[in-house]
Design a protein around this motif. Structure first.
Motif, mmCIF file in Angstrom:
data_model
loop_
_atom_site.group_PDB
_atom_site.id
_atom_site.type_symbol
_atom_site.label_atom_id
_atom_site.label_comp_id
_atom_site.label_asym_id
_atom_site.label_seq_id
_atom_site.Cartn_x
_atom_site.Cartn_y
_atom_site.Cartn_z
ATOM 1 N N MET A 163 -43.239 -28.323 -13.781
ATOM 2 C CA MET A 163 -42.092 -28.682 -14.026
ATOM 3 C C MET A 163 -41.513 -28.382 -15.501
ATOM 4 N N LEU A 164 -42.468 -28.182 -16.340
ATOM 5 C CA LEU A 164 -42.092 -27.457 -17.639
ATOM 6 C C LEU A 164 -41.739 -25.931 -17.511
ATOM 7 N N ALA A 165 -42.549 -25.301 -16.604
ATOM 8 C CA ALA A 165 -42.318 -23.871 -16.484
ATOM 9 C C ALA A 165 -41.151 -23.677 -15.735
ATOM 10 N N LYS A 166 -40.449 -24.734 -14.932
ATOM 11 C CA LYS A 166 -39.350 -24.597 -14.270
ATOM 12 C C LYS A 166 -38.185 -24.709 -15.148
ATOM 13 N N ALA A 167 -38.378 -25.862 -15.825
ATOM 14 C CA ALA A 167 -37.478 -26.255 -17.019
ATOM 15 C C ALA A 167 -37.161 -24.959 -18.092
ATOM 16 N N LEU A 168 -38.199 -24.360 -18.313
ATOM 17 C CA LEU A 168 -37.963 -23.391 -19.504
ATOM 18 C C LEU A 168 -37.962 -22.115 -18.850
ATOM 19 N N ARG A 169 -37.656 -21.932 -17.601
ATOM 20 C CA ARG A 169 -37.660 -20.768 -16.812
ATOM 21 C C ARG A 169 -38.976 -19.564 -17.112
ATOM 22 N N LEU A 170 -39.866 -20.018 -17.251
ATOM 23 C CA LEU A 170 -41.173 -19.393 -17.705
ATOM 24 C C LEU A 170 -42.168 -19.348 -16.446
ATOM 25 N N ALA A 171 -42.900 -18.353 -16.427
ATOM 26 C CA ALA A 171 -44.237 -18.514 -15.471
ATOM 27 C C ALA A 171 -45.247 -19.680 -15.650
ATOM 28 N N PRO A 172 -45.770 -20.493 -14.872
ATOM 29 C CA PRO A 172 -46.627 -21.514 -15.248
ATOM 30 C C PRO A 172 -47.716 -20.918 -15.981
ATOM 31 N N SER A 173 -48.154 -19.663 -15.922
ATOM 32 C CA SER A 173 -49.364 -19.211 -16.399
ATOM 33 C C SER A 173 -49.053 -19.065 -18.201
ATOM 34 N N ARG A 174 -47.903 -19.096 -18.488
ATOM 35 C CA ARG A 174 -47.592 -19.153 -19.700
ATOM 36 C C ARG A 174 -47.605 -20.579 -20.648
ATOM 37 N N ILE A 175 -47.985 -21.585 -19.945
ATOM 38 C CA ILE A 175 -48.182 -22.788 -20.310
ATOM 39 C C ILE A 175 -49.402 -23.439 -20.311
ATOM 40 N N THR A 176 -50.064 -24.006 -20.977
ATOM 41 C CA THR A 176 -51.580 -24.310 -20.961
ATOM 42 C C THR A 176 -51.390 -25.803 -21.428
ATOM 43 N N LEU A 177 -52.488 -26.771 -20.743
ATOM 44 C CA LEU A 177 -52.711 -27.942 -21.265
ATOM 45 C C LEU A 177 -53.858 -27.933 -22.190
ATOM 46 N N VAL A 178 -53.665 -28.223 -23.727
ATOM 47 C CA VAL A 178 -54.486 -28.167 -24.633
ATOM 48 C C VAL A 178 -55.177 -29.300 -24.829
ATOM 49 N N ARG A 179 -54.335 -30.729 -24.748
ATOM 50 C CA ARG A 179 -55.190 -31.869 -25.048
ATOM 51 C C ARG A 179 -54.550 -32.835 -23.966
ATOM 52 N N GLY A 180 -55.290 -33.982 -23.594
ATOM 53 C CA GLY A 180 -54.858 -35.213 -22.800
ATOM 54 C C GLY A 180 -55.093 -35.023 -21.386
ATOM 55 N N ALA A 195 -33.178 -34.713 2.012
ATOM 56 C CA ALA A 195 -33.772 -33.666 1.213
ATOM 57 C C ALA A 195 -34.125 -34.405 -0.201
ATOM 58 N N LYS A 196 -35.122 -33.738 -0.902
ATOM 59 C CA LYS A 196 -35.687 -34.329 -2.374
ATOM 60 C C LYS A 196 -34.463 -34.157 -3.253
ATOM 61 N N PRO A 197 -34.087 -35.167 -3.954
ATOM 62 C CA PRO A 197 -33.196 -34.925 -5.175
ATOM 63 C C PRO A 197 -33.734 -33.725 -6.151
ATOM 64 N N LYS A 198 -32.770 -33.069 -6.403
ATOM 65 C CA LYS A 198 -33.227 -32.084 -7.822
ATOM 66 C C LYS A 198 -33.676 -32.890 -8.935
ATOM 67 N N PRO A 199 -34.790 -32.354 -9.466
ATOM 68 C CA PRO A 199 -35.343 -32.793 -11.031
ATOM 69 C C PRO A 199 -34.419 -32.676 -12.085
ATOM 70 N N ASP A 200 -34.094 -33.675 -12.896
ATOM 71 C CA ASP A 200 -33.322 -33.677 -13.997
ATOM 72 C C ASP A 200 -33.767 -33.111 -15.069
ATOM 73 N N PHE A 201 -33.462 -31.899 -15.559
ATOM 74 C CA PHE A 201 -33.952 -31.197 -16.829
ATOM 75 C C PHE A 201 -32.813 -31.057 -17.907
ATOM 76 N N PRO A 202 -33.351 -31.279 -19.171
ATOM 77 C CA PRO A 202 -32.548 -30.952 -20.379
ATOM 78 C C PRO A 202 -32.400 -29.376 -20.499
ATOM 79 N N PRO A 203 -31.615 -28.883 -21.342
ATOM 80 C CA PRO A 203 -31.649 -27.476 -21.479
ATOM 81 C C PRO A 203 -32.734 -26.880 -22.254
ATOM 82 N N ALA A 204 -33.051 -25.632 -21.778
ATOM 83 C CA ALA A 204 -34.523 -24.983 -22.318
ATOM 84 C C ALA A 204 -34.378 -24.938 -23.832
ATOM 85 N N ALA A 205 -33.581 -24.719 -24.427
ATOM 86 C CA ALA A 205 -33.368 -24.766 -25.864
ATOM 87 C C ALA A 205 -33.616 -26.043 -26.609
ATOM 88 N N ASP A 206 -33.337 -27.068 -25.811
ATOM 89 C CA ASP A 206 -33.515 -28.422 -26.447
ATOM 90 C C ASP A 206 -35.007 -28.987 -26.262
#
Length: 92
Positions: free
Chosen positions: A64-81, A2-13
């Motif tokens: 990954m950010l959407a999962k860590a923040l418990r948001l839909a991926p559509s709520r996060i967009t790449l602005v630069r980079g 099994a794949k190890p679970k990703p390590d995420f800090p709390p969403a508030a942090d």
């Protein structure tokens, strides 16, 4: 095996690292052995297994950010980079 679970800090942090307009600086390490998100100084360091090919790493960053923040991926967009390790994302 099994794949190890990703390590995420709390969403508030993670959200505390945003600027006043909801933008978040992210330093990405593509092709890493394991996936993790950590808080480092003035931004977030994110390690992903995805390779920087055909936008796979960018998609993984958003997922990954959407999962860590418990948001839909559509709520996060790449602005630069799009082709850089230093990225800026907008959280809506």
């Amino acid at each position: 095996m099994a794949k190890p679970k990703p390590d995420f800090p709390p969403a508030a942090d993670i959200l505390a690292q945003c600027d006043g307009e909801g933008r978040l600086a992210v330093r990405v390490t593509p092709g890493a052995r394991s996936e993790s998100i950590s808080i480092a100084g003035q931004g977030i360091t994110l390690k992903t297994r995805a390779k920087p090919k055909d936008g796979e790493a960018n998609d993984a960053v958003i997922a990954m950010l959407a999962k860590a923040l418990r948001l839909a991926p559509s709520r996060i967009t790449l602005v630069r980079g799009d082709t850089s390790r230093e990225k800026m994302v907008q959280i809506h």
